[in-house]
Each structure stands twice: as structure tokens, then as C-alpha cells.
Design a protein around this motif. Sequence first.
Motif, PDB file in Angstrom:
ATOM      1  N   MET A   1       0.853  -1.202   0.000  1.00 34.94           N
ATOM      2  CA  MET A   1       0.000   0.000   0.000  1.00 34.94           C
ATOM      3  C   MET A   1       0.890   1.253   0.000  1.00 34.94           C
ATOM      4  N   PRO A   2       0.624   2.221  -0.910  1.00 35.82           N
ATOM      5  CA  PRO A   2       1.486   3.408  -0.912  1.00 35.82           C
ATOM      6  C   PRO A   2       1.410   4.148   0.419  1.00 35.82           C
ATOM      7  N   ASP A   5      -1.325   6.582   1.188  1.00 31.52           N
ATOM      8  CA  ASP A   5      -2.695   6.137   1.468  1.00 31.52           C
ATOM      9  C   ASP A   5      -2.882   5.708   2.916  1.00 31.52           C
ATOM     10  N   LEU A   6      -1.812   5.705   3.671  1.00 31.17           N
ATOM     11  CA  LEU A   6      -1.915   5.225   5.044  1.00 31.17           C
ATOM     12  C   LEU A   6      -2.318   6.353   5.985  1.00 31.17           C
ATOM     13  N   ILE A   7      -3.038   5.954   7.021  1.00 25.62           N
ATOM     14  CA  ILE A   7      -3.387   6.917   8.066  1.00 25.62           C
ATOM     15  C   ILE A   7      -2.170   7.081   8.969  1.00 25.62           C
ATOM     16  N   ASP A   8      -1.822   8.310   9.246  1.00 26.53           N
ATOM     17  CA  ASP A   8      -0.675   8.570  10.126  1.00 26.53           C
ATOM     18  C   ASP A   8      -0.970   8.146  11.552  1.00 26.53           C
ATOM     19  N   PRO A  30      -3.618  -6.402  18.795  1.00 29.40           N
ATOM     20  CA  PRO A  30      -4.616  -7.298  18.207  1.00 29.40           C
ATOM     21  C   PRO A  30      -4.237  -7.725  16.795  1.00 29.40           C
ATOM     22  N   ARG A  31      -4.865  -8.793  16.335  1.00 26.85           N
ATOM     23  CA  ARG A  31      -4.689  -9.193  14.947  1.00 26.85           C
ATOM     24  C   ARG A  31      -5.046  -8.027  14.036  1.00 26.85           C
ATOM     25  N   ARG A  32      -4.318  -7.868  12.982  1.00 28.86           N
ATOM     26  CA  ARG A  32      -4.638  -6.952  11.887  1.00 28.86           C
ATOM     27  C   ARG A  32      -4.797  -5.489  12.330  1.00 28.86           C
ATOM     28  N   VAL A  33      -4.061  -5.130  13.377  1.00 30.74           N
ATOM     29  CA  VAL A  33      -4.192  -3.753  13.872  1.00 30.74           C
ATOM     30  C   VAL A  33      -3.252  -2.807  13.121  1.00 30.74           C
ATOM     31  N   GLY A  34      -2.317  -3.397  12.361  1.00 34.96           N
ATOM     32  CA  GLY A  34      -1.409  -2.550  11.586  1.00 34.96           C
ATOM     33  C   GLY A  34       0.047  -2.644  12.011  1.00 34.96           C
ATOM     34  N   LYS A  35       0.411  -3.727  12.696  1.00 34.95           N
ATOM     35  CA  LYS A  35       1.802  -3.853  13.175  1.00 34.95           C
ATOM     36  C   LYS A  35       2.780  -3.942  11.999  1.00 34.95           C
ATOM     37  N   SER A  36       2.500  -4.869  11.077  1.00 34.69           N
ATOM     38  CA  SER A  36       3.441  -5.049   9.959  1.00 34.69           C
ATOM     39  C   SER A  36       3.529  -3.773   9.132  1.00 34.69           C
ATOM     40  N   THR A  37       2.395  -3.114   8.968  1.00 33.10           N
ATOM     41  CA  THR A  37       2.380  -1.872   8.186  1.00 33.10           C
ATOM     42  C   THR A  37       3.272  -0.818   8.844  1.00 33.10           C
ATOM     43  N   GLU A  38       3.172  -0.720  10.163  1.00 31.77           N
ATOM     44  CA  GLU A  38       3.976   0.292  10.870  1.00 31.77           C
ATOM     45  C   GLU A  38       5.464  -0.078  10.791  1.00 31.77           C
ATOM     46  N   ASP A 133       8.974 -10.086  12.528  1.00 34.50           N
ATOM     47  CA  ASP A 133       7.518 -10.002  12.554  1.00 34.50           C
ATOM     48  C   ASP A 133       6.925 -11.401  12.721  1.00 34.50           C
ATOM     49  N   GLU A 134       5.997 -11.518  13.650  1.00 33.05           N
ATOM     50  CA  GLU A 134       5.318 -12.792  13.935  1.00 33.05           C
ATOM     51  C   GLU A 134       6.248 -13.844  14.536  1.00 33.05           C
ATOM     52  N   VAL A 135       6.916 -13.432  15.594  1.00 36.32           N
ATOM     53  CA  VAL A 135       7.807 -14.357  16.299  1.00 36.32           C
ATOM     54  C   VAL A 135       7.076 -15.597  16.855  1.00 36.32           C
ATOM     55  N   GLY A 177       4.180  -9.870  17.617  1.00 36.75           N
ATOM     56  CA  GLY A 177       3.318 -11.044  17.621  1.00 36.75           C
ATOM     57  C   GLY A 177       1.921 -10.640  18.011  1.00 36.75           C
ATOM     58  N   SER A 178       0.947 -11.157  17.285  1.00 38.99           N
ATOM     59  CA  SER A 178      -0.435 -10.828  17.635  1.00 38.99           C
ATOM     60  C   SER A 178      -0.877 -11.655  18.827  1.00 38.99           C
ATOM     61  N   ILE A 179      -0.390 -12.888  18.867  1.00 42.45           N
ATOM     62  CA  ILE A 179      -0.900 -13.758  19.916  1.00 42.45           C
ATOM     63  C   ILE A 179       0.138 -13.848  21.014  1.00 42.45           C
ATOM     64  N   SER A 240     -10.073  -1.438  14.104  1.00 43.66           N
ATOM     65  CA  SER A 240      -9.124  -2.262  13.329  1.00 43.66           C
ATOM     66  C   SER A 240      -9.080  -1.783  11.881  1.00 43.66           C
ATOM     67  N   PRO A 241      -7.901  -1.366  11.400  1.00 36.99           N
ATOM     68  CA  PRO A 241      -7.864  -0.855  10.019  1.00 36.99           C
ATOM     69  C   PRO A 241      -8.322  -1.900   8.998  1.00 36.99           C
ATOM     70  N   HIS A 242      -7.991  -3.151   9.277  1.00 36.18           N
ATOM     71  CA  HIS A 242      -8.400  -4.199   8.332  1.00 36.18           C
ATOM     72  C   HIS A 242      -9.926  -4.259   8.204  1.00 36.18           C
ATOM     73  N   TRP A 243     -10.618  -4.284   9.357  1.00 38.59           N
ATOM     74  CA  TRP A 243     -12.078  -4.433   9.306  1.00 38.59           C
ATOM     75  C   TRP A 243     -12.757  -3.151   8.851  1.00 38.59           C
ATOM     76  N   ILE A 244     -12.149  -2.015   9.137  1.00 39.75           N
ATOM     77  CA  ILE A 244     -12.707  -0.748   8.626  1.00 39.75           C
ATOM     78  C   ILE A 244     -12.663  -0.775   7.099  1.00 39.75           C
ATOM     79  N   LYS A 245     -11.526  -1.212   6.568  1.00 40.51           N
ATOM     80  CA  LYS A 245     -11.406  -1.273   5.098  1.00 40.51           C
ATOM     81  C   LYS A 245     -12.364  -2.308   4.516  1.00 40.51           C
ATOM     82  N   ARG A 246     -12.513  -3.398   5.232  1.00 40.58           N
ATOM     83  CA  ARG A 246     -13.417  -4.456   4.752  1.00 40.58           C
ATOM     84  C   ARG A 246     -14.855  -3.927   4.698  1.00 40.58           C
TER      85      ARG A 246
HETATM   86  N1  LIG Z   1      -2.022   3.202   9.138  1.00 41.05           N
HETATM   87  C1  LIG Z   1      -2.803   2.524   8.283  1.00 41.05           C
HETATM   88  N2  LIG Z   1      -3.557   3.181   7.364  1.00 41.05           N
HETATM   89  C2  LIG Z   1      -4.346   2.493   6.516  1.00 41.05           C
HETATM   90  N3  LIG Z   1      -4.458   1.159   6.494  1.00 41.05           N
HETATM   91  C3  LIG Z   1      -3.729   0.455   7.374  1.00 41.05           C
HETATM   92  C4  LIG Z   1      -2.873   1.100   8.312  1.00 41.05           C
HETATM   93  N4  LIG Z   1      -2.281   0.152   9.072  1.00 41.05           N
HETATM   94  C5  LIG Z   1      -2.744  -1.017   8.606  1.00 41.05           C
HETATM   95  N5  LIG Z   1      -3.605  -0.844   7.607  1.00 41.05           N
HETATM   96  C6  LIG Z   1      -4.293  -1.895   6.864  1.00 41.05           C
HETATM   97  O1  LIG Z   1      -4.830  -2.827   7.792  1.00 41.05           O
HETATM   98  C7  LIG Z   1      -4.601  -4.163   7.375  1.00 41.05           C
HETATM   99  C8  LIG Z   1      -3.844  -4.914   8.446  1.00 41.05           C
HETATM  100  O2  LIG Z   1      -2.561  -4.338   8.594  1.00 41.05           O
HETATM  101  P1  LIG Z   1      -1.285  -5.195   9.018  1.00 41.05           P
HETATM  102  O3  LIG Z   1      -1.185  -6.412   8.196  1.00 41.05           O
HETATM  103  O4  LIG Z   1      -0.163  -4.253   9.053  1.00 41.05           O
HETATM  104  O5  LIG Z   1      -1.704  -5.595  10.483  1.00 41.05           O
HETATM  105  P2  LIG Z   1      -0.973  -6.601  11.469  1.00 41.05           P
HETATM  106  O6  LIG Z   1      -1.242  -6.095  12.838  1.00 41.05           O
HETATM  107  O7  LIG Z   1       0.411  -6.815  11.062  1.00 41.05           O
HETATM  108  O8  LIG Z   1      -1.828  -7.927  11.203  1.00 41.05           O
HETATM  109  P3  LIG Z   1      -1.513  -9.441  11.616  1.00 41.05           P
HETATM  110  O9  LIG Z   1      -2.070  -9.596  13.001  1.00 41.05           O
HETATM  111  O10 LIG Z   1      -2.306 -10.250  10.617  1.00 41.05           O
HETATM  112  O11 LIG Z   1      -0.049  -9.636  11.523  1.00 41.05           O
HETATM  113  C9  LIG Z   1      -3.892  -4.058   6.032  1.00 41.05           C
HETATM  114  O12 LIG Z   1      -4.883  -4.130   5.017  1.00 41.05           O
HETATM  115  C10 LIG Z   1      -3.274  -2.677   6.039  1.00 41.05           C
HETATM  116  O13 LIG Z   1      -3.142  -2.148   4.756  1.00 41.05           O
END
Ligand SMILES: Nc1ncnc2c1ncn2[C@@H]1O[C@H](COP(=O)(O)OP(=O)(O)OP(=O)(O)O)[C@@H](O)[C@H]1O
Length: 371
Positions: A1-2, A5-8, A30-38, A133-135, A177-179, A240-246
Motif C-alpha cells: 500500500m502506498p 494512502d496510510l493513516i498517520d 490485536p490481529r490486523r491492527v497494523g503492526k506489519s504496516t507500521e 515479525d510474527e515471532v 506477535g499478535s498472539i 481495526s484498520p483491516h475491518w474498517i477497510k473491509r
Molecule cells: N495506518 C494505516 N492506514 C491504513 N491502512 C492500514 C494502516 N495500518 C494497517 N492498515 C491496513 O490494515 C490491514 C492490516 O494491517 P497489518 O497487516 O499491518 O496488520 P498486522 O497487525 O500486522 O496484522 P496481523 O495480526 O495479521 O499480523 C492491512 O490491510 C493494512 O493495509
Amino acid sequence: MPESDLIDRPAVRQKLLSVLERKSLLLYGPRRVGKSTELDRLVANPPPGRRVIRIDLEGHLHYPIQELAQGARRHLVDAGLLQLDPTDGVESVQFAGFGLTLNEHEAEDPWRTLEGDLLRAVGRSGGLVLALDEVPWWLEAIETKLGAGQARAALAALRRLRQRTGLQEGLRMILTGSIGLNALAAELGASAELNDLEQAIMPPLDSAQGAALFESELTAFSLPCTPQAAQEATRLAGGSPHWIKRLASLCPTGASSAAKVEAAVEQLLTPMRRNEFRDEGREHFERRHRARMPALLAILESVSHVDKGAPKQGAINAAISALPELTHAQAMECVFLLMDEFYLRPGAADTLDWVNPLFRRWWLLYGNPNV
Ligand SMILES: Nc1ncnc2c1ncn2[C@@H]1O[C@H](COP(=O)(O)OP(=O)(O)OP(=O)(O)O)[C@@H](O)[C@H]1O
Ligand SMILES: [Mg+2]
């Protein structure tokens, strides 16, 4: 994702930078909260004086320790922080998932390979952040293939690297790690191997950040979005950014009202999509907490009728009814485990709230097939 497009998330970034100045850290949330993205953002915008590489350890690892060493090597080479000598060899063993290969000597001693590579990379960069990531996936793979003793030893080896002369200042690690990595380390009897790390929780998006994300997902397609709809989506998704996008993706004509968001939720919860929450559902408990699973399922069941405010005592009673051998303290520990893993959080006056209200609704429909 560019990046644009990410939320700061300035508070999260600030926390990461300030900790990394001093020490290595454990980043969980939590799962999918944006850890890997950050973490990816940190790779693109590293702390002053440091380079960052992120190694994704999720997946089906066949040779977990070698694959860590190999993944690090590949990333360091790609980042221009490591040049391989001919003696580093690239011919003999091909490991799944990573492009490079190890020579026999290194295949025998991946920790030494990693140590040597990190020393060279730190020398070259002046400062390095190794984000693993994901130890928990990696540790579980080691435990399954090589036994709990080796998983403990692996955490100890990572710690030794952090404390090694020549790496102590130049190398920082971020373990994610999420879990509950802490809980996993405790089960392995290896809590001490993490206690040099500062802990940082990655919180969900706050209501303004979540609403901005939902809105931008729709306006990117010139679809309408009201502030009420964006707030409702953020609330339902627990930030959760993932579920908001979903949810945004399930509003094909936009979100001109909160009712449109509710329609998106109904779409998300149709049987056809029931597997979208599978990672968080029963499968997770079977994999990680088989012995306590009946109690954990019973707790979730007992609090599943409301998003917020379910009595904690009811949850404890449900755990004990499901597994009568549990003491009160052990039942309480099950409730804490569900908090550690971000299913539930403490509410007002001895009650429990769901972290992700969408998941609660999914749970009611598909979570516990025995009910
Ligand atoms: N700051 C952000 N702005 C916009 N979208 C985001 C942001 N952070 C995460 N997302 C979106 O939310 C989703 C989950 O992000 P990400 O994979 O980074 O989460 P995670 O915490 O690493 O998840 P997992 O628990 O599966 O490892 C992705 O679709 C990502 O693009
Ligand atoms: Mg991730």
C-alpha cells in the motif's frame, strides 16, 4: 500500500522511536491492527542513524532457525548492508521461502551465520533495527519440529545477540506477535529471555483515525460518506484498520448513513464469508490452547450477548461450568488470557467488553458450533 494512502499514527511512531533510542522492544497488539504496516513504515523512514529490515516469520517454516538466518541475510544483502564473500557460499542447501541458499558450514550453524552477518551489517550501517515479525509463529515452528527446549534456546540466542559486545548499541530488535508472545514464552519457561525488552502495545485506530480511513476508502472511488457512517464503521470494527477497510469495501454505493454500514456488516456476516474470522476463531484456540479451550469458548459464549458490560463473574462461572476442575484463580486466568490476546478488555465496574464488536457478532453466528 502506498505510504500516502496510510493513516498517520504519530503516537505509535513516536513510541517506537523513543524506545529504540534506548533498547529493543516487544511490539504486540490485536490481529490486523497494523503492526506489519507500521514496521514497513519504519523501514521506509528509519530512526536517525539506523537502517531497518523487517523479516516476516509467519508461514510454514521447515527449518525455522536457518530460515531466520537466511531471511536476515537476504534482506541485508538487498538493503546493501551486506556483501557476500565467495566463502559465504550460495550453493548447497535451498531453504523454502527464501531465495538464497546456505553452504554446509552455515547450514550447521545458522546462529553463527546470523551473528556474523549482523556484525558486518552494523559495522556498515552504523546502526541497525532487526524487526522480526510474527515471532510466535516461528517459535511454534521450532517447538513443533525441534521441541520446547530448542524454542527456549532460540529466544535465549536472540537475547545473546542483543547483548553481544559489538551489537549491544548498534543492534536493536523489534519482536512482534499478535498472539501473546509473553504468554508463549511463559509456557516455554523462557520469560527471562524477553525481560530485557521494553513492551509496547499497538492500539487500534482512534475514532478520528478510523473515520478518516473509512472515509478515504470511499472517497477514493468518489463514493459518499457521512461522518456518522464513518464513526459507526470505526466503532463496529473496534478501530481495526483491516475491518474498517473491509466494511468500506462492502459499501458499493458509499455510506450515506449509518444504516449503510449496518448493511455492510450483514454482508460481512453472510455464511459465504464465515471464514474471514477463522484465524481468530476456534482454530486459534485449538492450535494454542487446546486444554483450556472448553473454558475459553464458554467465556466468550457467556459474554457474547452484548458489545460492552458483560459481568466478569458470569464469565468466570461459565469457565468453571465448562471445566469443573478449574479453580477460581485458573478461571480468572482464562479471562486474562482472552484479554492478553485482545478478544476482550476490561469494562466498567467488573464487566468485560469486546475489543472488536464485529467479531462478537461473528461469534454468535459461527463461533461455537456446539451451542
Ligand atoms: N495506518 C494505516 N492506514 C491504513 N491502512 C492500514 C494502516 N495500518 C494497517 N492498515 C491496513 O490494515 C490491514 C492490516 O494491517 P497489518 O497487516 O499491518 O496488520 P498486522 O497487525 O500486522 O496484522 P496481523 O495480526 O495479521 O499480523 C492491512 O490491510 C493494512 O493495509
Ligand atoms: Mg502482521
